[in-house]
Design a protein around this motif. Structure first.
Motif, mmCIF file in Angstrom:
data_model
loop_
_atom_site.group_PDB
_atom_site.id
_atom_site.type_symbol
_atom_site.label_atom_id
_atom_site.label_comp_id
_atom_site.label_asym_id
_atom_site.label_seq_id
_atom_site.Cartn_x
_atom_site.Cartn_y
_atom_site.Cartn_z
ATOM 1 N N MET A 1 0.842 -1.202 0.000
ATOM 2 C CA MET A 1 0.000 0.000 0.000
ATOM 3 C C MET A 1 0.877 1.252 0.000
ATOM 4 O O MET A 1 1.833 1.341 0.771
ATOM 5 C CB MET A 1 -0.891 0.012 1.253
ATOM 6 N N ASN A 2 0.555 2.192 -0.880
ATOM 7 C CA ASN A 2 1.273 3.462 -0.885
ATOM 8 C C ASN A 2 0.976 4.238 0.396
ATOM 9 O O ASN A 2 -0.160 4.271 0.865
ATOM 10 C CB ASN A 2 0.860 4.310 -2.098
ATOM 11 N N GLY A 30 7.155 8.280 7.853
ATOM 12 C CA GLY A 30 7.532 8.054 6.459
ATOM 13 C C GLY A 30 6.426 8.215 5.441
ATOM 14 O O GLY A 30 6.603 7.867 4.267
ATOM 15 N N TRP A 31 5.290 8.773 5.861
ATOM 16 C CA TRP A 31 4.191 8.994 4.924
ATOM 17 C C TRP A 31 4.404 10.291 4.145
ATOM 18 O O TRP A 31 4.942 11.266 4.676
ATOM 19 C CB TRP A 31 2.862 9.073 5.672
ATOM 20 N N PRO A 101 -4.347 9.345 -2.792
ATOM 21 C CA PRO A 101 -4.177 9.083 -1.359
ATOM 22 C C PRO A 101 -4.678 7.705 -0.958
ATOM 23 O O PRO A 101 -5.644 7.186 -1.522
ATOM 24 C CB PRO A 101 -5.035 10.172 -0.709
ATOM 25 N N THR A 102 -4.030 7.131 0.031
ATOM 26 C CA THR A 102 -4.503 5.894 0.628
ATOM 27 C C THR A 102 -5.103 6.147 2.013
ATOM 28 O O THR A 102 -5.671 5.238 2.619
ATOM 29 C CB THR A 102 -3.356 4.878 0.738
ATOM 30 N N LYS A 141 -2.905 6.617 -11.204
ATOM 31 C CA LYS A 141 -1.601 6.181 -10.700
ATOM 32 C C LYS A 141 -1.670 4.763 -10.154
ATOM 33 O O LYS A 141 -2.714 4.334 -9.627
ATOM 34 C CB LYS A 141 -1.131 7.135 -9.591
ATOM 35 N N PRO A 142 -0.578 4.021 -10.250
ATOM 36 C CA PRO A 142 -0.538 2.694 -9.637
ATOM 37 C C PRO A 142 -0.830 2.795 -8.143
ATOM 38 O O PRO A 142 -0.383 3.714 -7.466
ATOM 39 C CB PRO A 142 0.906 2.227 -9.883
ATOM 40 N N GLY A 143 -1.594 1.839 -7.643
ATOM 41 C CA GLY A 143 -1.921 1.833 -6.217
ATOM 42 C C GLY A 143 -3.140 2.636 -5.850
ATOM 43 O O GLY A 143 -3.512 2.682 -4.665
ATOM 44 N N SER A 144 -3.773 3.319 -6.811
ATOM 45 C CA SER A 144 -4.997 4.062 -6.522
ATOM 46 C C SER A 144 -6.072 3.098 -6.032
ATOM 47 O O SER A 144 -6.292 2.043 -6.635
ATOM 48 C CB SER A 144 -5.479 4.810 -7.765
ATOM 49 N N ARG A 145 -6.730 3.473 -4.956
ATOM 50 C CA ARG A 145 -7.698 2.577 -4.319
ATOM 51 C C ARG A 145 -8.647 3.393 -3.459
ATOM 52 O O ARG A 145 -8.384 4.569 -3.170
ATOM 53 C CB ARG A 145 -6.975 1.557 -3.432
ATOM 54 N N VAL A 146 -9.746 2.799 -3.064
ATOM 55 C CA VAL A 146 -10.612 3.460 -2.084
ATOM 56 C C VAL A 146 -9.813 3.589 -0.793
ATOM 57 O O VAL A 146 -9.357 2.592 -0.231
ATOM 58 C CB VAL A 146 -11.898 2.658 -1.837
#
Length: 245
Positions: A1-2, A30-31, A101-102, A141-146
């Protein structure tokens, strides 16, 4: 997860008041941190015109964001006129698409002013929909998610009917409290206006009081509190609790 966190709130200084300590802790962990406002704060003055105060307040917001290595964004809507309409939804979708954003923070669904409530709707809509390929011309973008979605405390921790909000998550910000106040003090245009109006440094003092109140709930000197959005298909595990305990 990003590891990308975004706060989308109505006005410059809202992030510092409502979730600044938590954003600081995430940055230290580290975020990548993004602080966005719907407006440039163009009505937050008694003496300047809207263009002058917008320039002042966005510079103050950037200076505060810089203190924790965050990136500042502004949707450039107008103070007291934020609405949940197609153009503003599109702006918000585009912002989310660029940031991907995650973890998202926004206003409580019920708060003391309508700008806050409308931004809450915008953040909820964009967090749900920004991953749909056709919603924005910005590339997905890669990793885009709810993302994980958290509602910050309404001001004073009460809804518009005077009922106290019951948070799902408390974050200890005791070690971050002084820097949180320093971030808030970057917003000198608001601090000075309130000092003149109230005859005291209420701008900072009220933030200290509420942080102490939330901290007391978990036996700490200072805290911030949130309500996690748990509707389908949002993540149901409390990532903030996992990270910080």
């Amino acid at each position: 997860m990003n590891k990308i966190a975004l706060s989308l709130l109505a006005h410059p200084d809202d992030a510092e008041i409502l979730c600044g300590g938590t954003l600081m802790r995430l940055a230290d962990a580290g975020w990548e941190i993004h602080i966005a406002t719907a407006t440039p704060g163009d009505c937050g003055t008694m003496v300047e015109n809207r263009w002058a105060i917008s320039s002042i307040r966005t510079k103050e917001a950037k200076a505060a964001a810089d203190m924790i290595g965050a990136t500042y964004h502004c949707l450039d809507e107008r103070d007291l006129m934020v609405v949940f309409d197609k153009p503003t939804i599109q702006k918000t979708m585009d912002l989310f698409r660029r940031v991907a954003p995650t973890l998202v923070f926004t206003h409580a669904a019920k708060d003391y002013m309508m700008d806050h409530e409308q931004v809450s709707l915008l953040a909820r809509a964009a967090s749900f929909g920004y991953g749909a390929p056709n919603i924005s011309h910005h590339p997905l973008k890669p990793g885009s998610r709810v993302p994980y979605l958290y509602y910050c405390d309404p001001i004073e921790g009460i809804d518009p009917y005077g009922k106290e909000v019951e948070p799902t998550t408390f974050i200890d910000i005791s070690a971050q409290m002084e820097k949180k106040v320093q971030m808030l003090a970057c917003h000198a245009s608001q601090r000075e206006w309130l000092r003149a109006h109230h005859g005291m440094d209420e701008y900072l003092d009220s933030t200290r009081r509420h942080s102490a109140k939330r901290g007391a709930k978990i036996g700490k000197a200072a805290g911030e509190a949130f309500v996690q959005h748990l509707g389908h298909p949002y993540p149901h595990d409390d990532i903030l609790a996992k990270i910080f305990g």
